[in-house]
Design a protein around this motif. Structure first.
Motif, PDB file in Angstrom:
ATOM      1  N   ASP B 141      -6.890 -16.838 -17.171  1.00  0.00           N
ATOM      2  CA  ASP B 141      -8.022 -15.906 -17.288  1.00  0.00           C
ATOM      3  C   ASP B 141      -9.305 -16.586 -16.816  1.00  0.00           C
ATOM      4  O   ASP B 141      -9.664 -17.644 -17.299  1.00  0.00           O
ATOM      5  CB  ASP B 141      -8.127 -15.515 -18.774  1.00  0.00           C
ATOM      6  CG  ASP B 141      -9.309 -14.592 -19.039  1.00  0.00           C
ATOM      7  OD1 ASP B 141      -9.752 -13.931 -18.084  1.00  0.00           O
ATOM      8  OD2 ASP B 141      -9.747 -14.539 -20.195  1.00  0.00           O
ATOM      9  N   HIS B 142      -9.966 -15.962 -15.845  1.00  0.00           N
ATOM     10  CA  HIS B 142     -11.189 -16.596 -15.346  1.00  0.00           C
ATOM     11  C   HIS B 142     -12.213 -15.576 -14.867  1.00  0.00           C
ATOM     12  O   HIS B 142     -11.895 -14.433 -14.577  1.00  0.00           O
ATOM     13  CB  HIS B 142     -10.863 -17.580 -14.211  1.00  0.00           C
ATOM     14  CG  HIS B 142     -10.281 -16.919 -12.990  1.00  0.00           C
ATOM     15  ND1 HIS B 142      -8.950 -16.605 -12.873  1.00  0.00           N
ATOM     16  CD2 HIS B 142     -10.854 -16.503 -11.843  1.00  0.00           C
ATOM     17  CE1 HIS B 142      -8.714 -16.037 -11.699  1.00  0.00           C
ATOM     18  NE2 HIS B 142      -9.874 -15.951 -11.046  1.00  0.00           N
ATOM     19  N   GLY B 143     -13.453 -16.050 -14.806  1.00  0.00           N
ATOM     20  CA  GLY B 143     -14.519 -15.257 -14.207  1.00  0.00           C
ATOM     21  C   GLY B 143     -15.042 -15.992 -12.992  1.00  0.00           C
ATOM     22  O   GLY B 143     -14.504 -17.039 -12.610  1.00  0.00           O
ATOM     23  N   HIS B 144     -16.078 -15.436 -12.372  1.00  0.00           N
ATOM     24  CA  HIS B 144     -16.576 -16.000 -11.113  1.00  0.00           C
ATOM     25  C   HIS B 144     -18.062 -16.194 -11.177  1.00  0.00           C
ATOM     26  O   HIS B 144     -18.788 -15.324 -11.621  1.00  0.00           O
ATOM     27  CB  HIS B 144     -16.225 -15.066  -9.959  1.00  0.00           C
ATOM     28  CG  HIS B 144     -14.802 -14.636  -9.982  1.00  0.00           C
ATOM     29  ND1 HIS B 144     -14.401 -13.506 -10.646  1.00  0.00           N
ATOM     30  CD2 HIS B 144     -13.693 -15.196  -9.475  1.00  0.00           C
ATOM     31  CE1 HIS B 144     -13.080 -13.387 -10.528  1.00  0.00           C
ATOM     32  NE2 HIS B 144     -12.630 -14.402  -9.825  1.00  0.00           N
ATOM     33  N   GLU B 160      -6.264  -6.836 -14.294  1.00  0.00           N
ATOM     34  CA  GLU B 160      -6.826  -5.759 -15.107  1.00  0.00           C
ATOM     35  C   GLU B 160      -7.272  -4.575 -14.244  1.00  0.00           C
ATOM     36  O   GLU B 160      -7.429  -3.469 -14.744  1.00  0.00           O
ATOM     37  CB  GLU B 160      -8.016  -6.285 -15.918  1.00  0.00           C
ATOM     38  CG  GLU B 160      -7.625  -7.236 -17.061  1.00  0.00           C
ATOM     39  CD  GLU B 160      -7.324  -8.668 -16.614  1.00  0.00           C
ATOM     40  OE1 GLU B 160      -7.185  -8.915 -15.386  1.00  0.00           O
ATOM     41  OE2 GLU B 160      -7.215  -9.541 -17.490  1.00  0.00           O
ATOM     42  N   THR B 161      -7.485  -4.795 -12.943  1.00  0.00           N
ATOM     43  CA  THR B 161      -8.024  -3.717 -12.115  1.00  0.00           C
ATOM     44  C   THR B 161      -6.956  -2.921 -11.382  1.00  0.00           C
ATOM     45  O   THR B 161      -7.039  -1.703 -11.298  1.00  0.00           O
ATOM     46  CB  THR B 161      -9.021  -4.256 -11.066  1.00  0.00           C
ATOM     47  OG1 THR B 161      -8.323  -5.100 -10.141  1.00  0.00           O
ATOM     48  CG2 THR B 161     -10.144  -5.043 -11.733  1.00  0.00           C
ATOM     49  N   ASN B 177     -13.831 -10.497 -14.972  1.00  0.00           N
ATOM     50  CA  ASN B 177     -12.992 -11.517 -15.585  1.00  0.00           C
ATOM     51  C   ASN B 177     -11.571 -11.011 -15.466  1.00  0.00           C
ATOM     52  O   ASN B 177     -11.287  -9.894 -15.880  1.00  0.00           O
ATOM     53  CB  ASN B 177     -13.340 -11.680 -17.068  1.00  0.00           C
ATOM     54  CG  ASN B 177     -14.538 -12.578 -17.251  1.00  0.00           C
ATOM     55  OD1 ASN B 177     -14.464 -13.776 -16.973  1.00  0.00           O
ATOM     56  ND2 ASN B 177     -15.634 -12.002 -17.691  1.00  0.00           N
ATOM     57  N   HIS B 178     -10.682 -11.803 -14.909  1.00  0.00           N
ATOM     58  CA  HIS B 178      -9.329 -11.264 -14.760  1.00  0.00           C
ATOM     59  C   HIS B 178      -8.267 -12.353 -14.884  1.00  0.00           C
ATOM     60  O   HIS B 178      -8.554 -13.536 -14.784  1.00  0.00           O
ATOM     61  CB  HIS B 178      -9.176 -10.502 -13.444  1.00  0.00           C
ATOM     62  CG  HIS B 178      -9.326 -11.349 -12.215  1.00  0.00           C
ATOM     63  ND1 HIS B 178      -8.832 -10.959 -11.001  1.00  0.00           N
ATOM     64  CD2 HIS B 178      -9.881 -12.569 -12.016  1.00  0.00           C
ATOM     65  CE1 HIS B 178      -9.098 -11.889 -10.102  1.00  0.00           C
ATOM     66  NE2 HIS B 178      -9.735 -12.876 -10.688  1.00  0.00           N
TER      67      HIS B 178
END
Lengths: 233, 214
Positions: B141-144, B160-161, B177-178
């Motif tokens: 799980d990470h964001g940018h 998630e998208t 975040n995915h």
């Protein structure tokens, strides 16, 4: 863009190279987007070339590029050089290059045009489009010292010249795009020009002007949508 | 060619057409466009627009000896060649030319959890890598912090998208975040570029981050 730019395609042709007594500088005539009048300097004498654009089967400049490809024709190359060279240099300077750097880069662009003449496909790009893409890539390579990976080419058919009808349609569509660009409200046109001059990194503009990112993006999108609409899709 | 559902955004194509995109992102764009006729057409239109902008940007005299100097340049060098379509392999030509080959030329390094990667050599602004995610596994799980572009070259992943299959590109920014999970079937191989390090939301990958340079 000058208004007469849009209505310039009435030039007559007599296919001659004529000595031009005026001291008009190379390629400054605003009405020559499709090559009716181009001024070229060979040695110290300036010539004004009136190219055949009444031939309905051949888009502008294609004959010259084919002549370079097939016969290494330096006269055809001189015509292209006189027409596009000063514009490439101006474009590079508008994009931030110093005059001597722009000069050197322009010469490389024109040399690349010669070397890549066998790859030019007028059913996929007008001469101006093709030369722009060469200039952009040279700029990244020589001035920014970086690389721009290119997509692979589409699978090639038999090695024949493309259908002139397709090439003409493409040229008409490209001309329409130019007209649509000229007809945009100034703010939007300015934004698009700045994008191509490399002034428009979204985050940079946001920092400098305090504009929120979304505004710029949506303005670009709006301008593109208007262009598409004007193009009939 | 499979049906591509997720394309590049207008802004990214514009940045590529104007030459203002970094080399790392440009490699993902060039690789996607090699697979996607829609984006290729849109790009051709943006190049045409560039030609129109160039032709109306004024004109500046060249040096007096410019023509002769250019002919001399031409005499020095020979013909250029185009990037011909690939004959074999799963990677489009632009990617193959960075690797010096196809899948068998990839030098994978393990990242953890069965995930492998190879960072490609670019000009150092941002980064671009090949990611290998075994079927059923996930990237933590990470964001940018900036922009991330992920192009699928083999298999498929979901997050998630949506679902992303071969040719699809996911463009993620600070808002996303995915946790991408590779689907069952062939292991998933992606080409991913970022302009800033990812932001992991759990401790373990965050500790490993300096070592694997994700």
């Amino acid at each position: 863009m000058e208004k007469n730019d849009l209505t310039a395609r009435t030039g007559r042709n007599d296919g001659m190279l004529m000595e031009n007594s005026s001291l008009a500088t190379v390629g400054v005539i605003a009405s020559d987007r499709y090559g009716q009048h181009s001024t070229i300097a060979i040695g110290r004498t300036e010539y004004r070339r009136v190219t055949d654009t009444s031939d309905p089967t051949m888009p502008a400049w294609v004959a010259e590029i084919y002549a370079i490809r097939d016969h290494q024709d330096q006269k055809a190359f001189a015509r292209i050089f006189g027409h596009f060279g000063p514009r490439v240099k101006a474009f590079l300077m508008r994009s931030g290059a110093a005059p001597d750097v722009a000069e050197e880069c322009t010469q490389e662009v024109m040399a690349t045009l010669w070397r890549k003449a066998h790859l030019f496909d007028p059913s996929r790009a007008s001469a101006a489009t093709w030369i722009y893409s060469i200039a952009r890539n040279k700029q990244i390579d020589m001035i920014r010292k970086s690389r721009r990976p290119e997509p692979e080419d589409l699978p090639w058919g038999p090695e024949a010249d493309p259908d002139p009808g397709e090439a003409l349609t493409l040229q008409e569509e490209t001309a329409k795009l130019g007209q649509a660009l000229a007809a945009l409200p100034e703010k939007q046109r300015d934004l698009i020009q700045r994008a191509y001059f490399g002034d428009l990194s979204h985050s940079e503009i946001a920092e400098q002007t305090g504009l929120p990112l979304g505004t710029i993006k949506s303005r670009i999108r709006l301008a593109l949508d208007r262009l598409r609409h004007a193009m009939g899709n | 060619m499979t049906q591509i559902k997720h394309h590049l955004t207008d802004a990214i194509l514009m940045a590529y057409a104007t030459g203002s995109l970094t080399e790392a992102f440009s490699l993902v764009v060039a690789t996607h466009v090699s697979l996607c006729d829609d984006c290729r057409a849109q790009l051709a239109e943006l190049d045409a627009l560039g030609g129109e902008v160039m032709m109306t940007a004024g004109s500046v005299d060249l040096d007096e000896d410019a023509f002769a100097a250019t002919l001399a340049l031409i005499a020095q060098d020979q013909k250029s060649t185009a990037l011909r379509p690939r004959k074999t392999g799963i990677f489009p030509t632009p990617l193959q030319s960075y690797l010096g080959g196809d899948l068998d030329a990839v030098k994978w390094r393990r990242v953890g959890g069965g995930v492998k990667q190879m960072i490609l050599n670019t000009d150092g602004v941002g980064s671009v890598r090949l990611l290998y995610i075994p079927a059923g596994m996930s990237v933590p799980d990470h964001g940018h912090r900036g922009l991330e572009m992920t192009l699928v070259l083999q298999g498929a992943f979901r997050d998630e998208t949506d679902r992303f299959a071969v040719g699809d590109v996911e463009v993620a920014n600070e808002d996303l975040n995915h946790t991408p999970i590779a689907e069952d079937g062939p292991d998933c191989i992606c080409l991913a570029a970022t302009d800033a390090p990812l932001r992991f939301n759990t401790l373990l990958p965050r500790l490993a981050q300096p070592f694997v340079r994700i």
